[in-house]
Design an enzyme around this catalytic site. Structure first.
Site, PDB file in Angstrom:
ATOM      1  N   TYR A 205      -6.249  16.968  -6.639  1.00 15.35           N
ATOM      2  CA  TYR A 205      -5.406  16.203  -7.566  1.00 15.35           C
ATOM      3  C   TYR A 205      -4.446  17.143  -8.287  1.00 15.35           C
ATOM      4  CZ  TYR A 205      -4.422  13.006 -11.499  1.00 15.35           C
ATOM      5  OH  TYR A 205      -3.822  12.203 -12.432  1.00 15.35           O
TER       6      TYR A 205
ATOM      7  N   ASP B 183       0.863  -1.181   0.000  1.00 10.90           N
ATOM      8  CA  ASP B 183       0.000   0.000   0.000  1.00 10.90           C
ATOM      9  C   ASP B 183       0.901   1.233   0.000  1.00 10.90           C
ATOM     10  OD1 ASP B 183      -1.707   2.090   0.357  1.00 10.90           O
ATOM     11  OD2 ASP B 183      -2.719   1.261   2.113  1.00 10.90           O
TER      12      ASP B 183
HETATM   13  N1  LIG Z   1      -6.297   7.583 -15.987  1.00 12.44           N
HETATM   14  C1  LIG Z   1      -6.138   8.885 -16.229  1.00 12.44           C
HETATM   15  O1  LIG Z   1      -6.970   9.544 -16.870  1.00 12.44           O
HETATM   16  C2  LIG Z   1      -4.878   9.566 -15.774  1.00 12.44           C
HETATM   17  C3  LIG Z   1      -4.498  10.769 -16.396  1.00 12.44           C
HETATM   18  C4  LIG Z   1      -3.316  11.395 -15.989  1.00 12.44           C
HETATM   19  C5  LIG Z   1      -2.536  10.822 -14.990  1.00 12.44           C
HETATM   20  N2  LIG Z   1      -2.940   9.665 -14.408  1.00 12.44           N
HETATM   21  C6  LIG Z   1      -2.088   9.109 -13.365  1.00 12.44           C
HETATM   22  O2  LIG Z   1      -1.640   7.805 -13.753  1.00 12.44           O
HETATM   23  C7  LIG Z   1      -1.443   7.003 -12.583  1.00 12.44           C
HETATM   24  C8  LIG Z   1      -2.252   5.705 -12.610  1.00 12.44           C
HETATM   25  O3  LIG Z   1      -3.220   5.799 -13.512  1.00 12.44           O
HETATM   26  P1  LIG Z   1      -3.738   4.603 -14.463  1.00 12.44           P
HETATM   27  O4  LIG Z   1      -4.741   5.302 -15.307  1.00 12.44           O
HETATM   28  O5  LIG Z   1      -2.625   3.843 -15.051  1.00 12.44           O
HETATM   29  O6  LIG Z   1      -4.537   3.762 -13.374  1.00 12.44           O
HETATM   30  P2  LIG Z   1      -5.257   2.369 -13.283  1.00 12.44           P
HETATM   31  O7  LIG Z   1      -6.566   2.645 -12.633  1.00 12.44           O
HETATM   32  O8  LIG Z   1      -5.246   1.620 -14.573  1.00 12.44           O
HETATM   33  O9  LIG Z   1      -4.290   1.604 -12.258  1.00 12.44           O
HETATM   34  C9  LIG Z   1      -4.027   2.096 -10.997  1.00 12.44           C
HETATM   35  C10 LIG Z   1      -3.237   1.035 -10.242  1.00 12.44           C
HETATM   36  O10 LIG Z   1      -2.857   1.600  -8.985  1.00 12.44           O
HETATM   37  C11 LIG Z   1      -3.005   0.619  -7.986  1.00 12.44           C
HETATM   38  N3  LIG Z   1      -3.162   1.257  -6.683  1.00 12.44           N
HETATM   39  C12 LIG Z   1      -4.225   1.973  -6.249  1.00 12.44           C
HETATM   40  N4  LIG Z   1      -4.016   2.382  -4.986  1.00 12.44           N
HETATM   41  C13 LIG Z   1      -2.790   1.914  -4.612  1.00 12.44           C
HETATM   42  C14 LIG Z   1      -2.024   2.004  -3.416  1.00 12.44           C
HETATM   43  N5  LIG Z   1      -2.491   2.648  -2.337  1.00 12.44           N
HETATM   44  N6  LIG Z   1      -0.813   1.397  -3.382  1.00 12.44           N
HETATM   45  C15 LIG Z   1      -0.341   0.717  -4.473  1.00 12.44           C
HETATM   46  N7  LIG Z   1      -1.023   0.616  -5.624  1.00 12.44           N
HETATM   47  C16 LIG Z   1      -2.241   1.206  -5.691  1.00 12.44           C
HETATM   48  C17 LIG Z   1      -4.249  -0.148  -8.411  1.00 12.44           C
HETATM   49  O11 LIG Z   1      -4.332  -1.407  -7.783  1.00 12.44           O
HETATM   50  C18 LIG Z   1      -4.074  -0.215  -9.928  1.00 12.44           C
HETATM   51  O12 LIG Z   1      -3.373  -1.385 -10.322  1.00 12.44           O
HETATM   52  C19 LIG Z   1      -1.799   7.891 -11.413  1.00 12.44           C
HETATM   53  O13 LIG Z   1      -0.655   8.528 -10.945  1.00 12.44           O
HETATM   54  C20 LIG Z   1      -2.759   8.873 -12.042  1.00 12.44           C
HETATM   55  O14 LIG Z   1      -2.855  10.057 -11.280  1.00 12.44           O
HETATM   56  C21 LIG Z   1      -4.086   9.024 -14.768  1.00 12.44           C
END
Ligand SMILES: NC(=O)c1ccc[n+]([C@@H]2O[C@H](COP(=O)([O-])OP(=O)(O)OC[C@H]3O[C@@H](n4cnc5c(N)ncnc54)[C@H](O)[C@@H]3O)[C@@H](O)[C@H]2O)c1
Length: 254
Positions: free
Chosen positions: A152, A60
């Site tokens: 955020y 976590d």
């Molecule tokens: N999806 C978007 O639109 C978007 C856009 C810009 C930036 N981001 C950033 O990209 C990153 C992840 O996004 P994604 O779209 O690849 O997400 P995703 O939802 O596909 O995956 C997120 C992953 O994070 C893991 N996770 C969640 N909480 C956690 C914790 N406390 N400890 C360890 N792991 C944890 C989940 O289990 C999951 O595998 C983040 O930093 C997010 O802010 C996302």
């Protein structure tokens, strides 16, 4: 192969962009430690890619202990660290009115604190191996304001500042530090930005509104962000440090 023999760590590795990064790092010859909260999704990732190429670490990252210990464990399993993609993050509260302090603290902890602690634990290992590359994941919301996600945006501006500052601090050690800033991405997290109320019609309307502001007119795909990160951590970007790179179809170009 662009990462032959490299030892790489990816956080939030079991889904979306992080998972696409693990696939690319392995394809390019790296051995990868994949850190995530979701043990079952990590298991599936290892089953698909192979236990000789990717080591799962369940943690976590919203707790300081999880953020620190998981990187230490990765270094131990891999035998060092050359590359860190600190990708973990979450949307956080939608408003500053009646602010839920527990949700606020968790968003800051996962977006900013886990990145700082991850880099802090990884840097000595990189220094010991003569250098390395760190990429943090921010967002377009780390470059411009976000109407729907103020906390955020504050956190991701913090991540950009952290990346630029560490680029200065670690340049002398041969450690490059960059930040990737994706636009709205086609991953499970998308719903956390567009559909907080749980109403699918509202989520669709919010998504359409965001997409209409993207000059290239669509969401970013996970692999497109992972490709940018692959370049940033590779030797092809050997003189690139302190950059916050948008992968956003032109959203922040206005
Ligand atoms: N999806 C978007 O639109 C978007 C856009 C810009 C930036 N981001 C950033 O990209 C990153 C992840 O996004 P994604 O779209 O690849 O997400 P995703 O939802 O596909 O995956 C997120 C992953 O994070 C893991 N996770 C969640 N909480 C956690 C914790 N406390 N400890 C360890 N792991 C944890 C989940 O289990 C999951 O595998 C983040 O930093 C997010 O802010 C996302």
């Amino acid at each position: 192969m662009r990462l032959q023999g490299k030892l790489a760590v990816v956080t939030a590795a079991a889904s979306g962009m992080g998972r696409a990064g693990v696939e690319r790092f392995v394809r390019e010859g790296a051995k990868v430690a994949a850190i995530d909260l979701d043990a079952r999704a990590l298991e599936a990732l290892v089953a698909e890619i192979g236990p000789d190429k990717v080591c799962p670490i369940v943690a976590d990252l919203s707790t300081p202990q999880g953020a620190r210990d998981s990187i230490d464990q990765a270094a131990l399993i891999l035998g060092g660290i050359d590359i860190l993609w600190a990708h973990a993050g979450m949307p956080g509260p939608a408003s500053v009115e009646n602010l839920d302090m527990a949700a606020y603290d968790k968003a800051i902890a996962l977006n900013v604190t886990s990145a700082a602690l991850g880099a802090g634990q990884a840097a000595p290992h990189m220094r010991a191996r003569g250098g390395g590359a760190i990429v943090f994941t921010a967002s377009i919301s780390g470059l411009v304001g976000s109407m729907m996600s103020p906390i955020y945006s504050a956190a991701k501006w913090g991540v950009v500042g952290l990346g630029k500052s560490l680029a200065l601090a670690l340049a002398g050690d041969g450690i490059r530090v960059n930040v990737v800033c994706p636009g709205l991405a086609d991953t499970p997290m998308k719903q956390g930005f567009t559909g907080r109320s749980g109403d699918p019609a509202e989520a669709a309307a919010n998504e359409a509104k965001i997409v209409s502001a993207v000059p290239m007119g669509r969401l970013v795909q996970p692999g497109e962000v992972a490709d940018a990160v692959l370049w940033l951590v590779s030797e092809e970007a050997s003189f690139v440090t302190g950059v916050a790179l948008p992968v956003d179809g032109g959203f922040t170009a206005r």
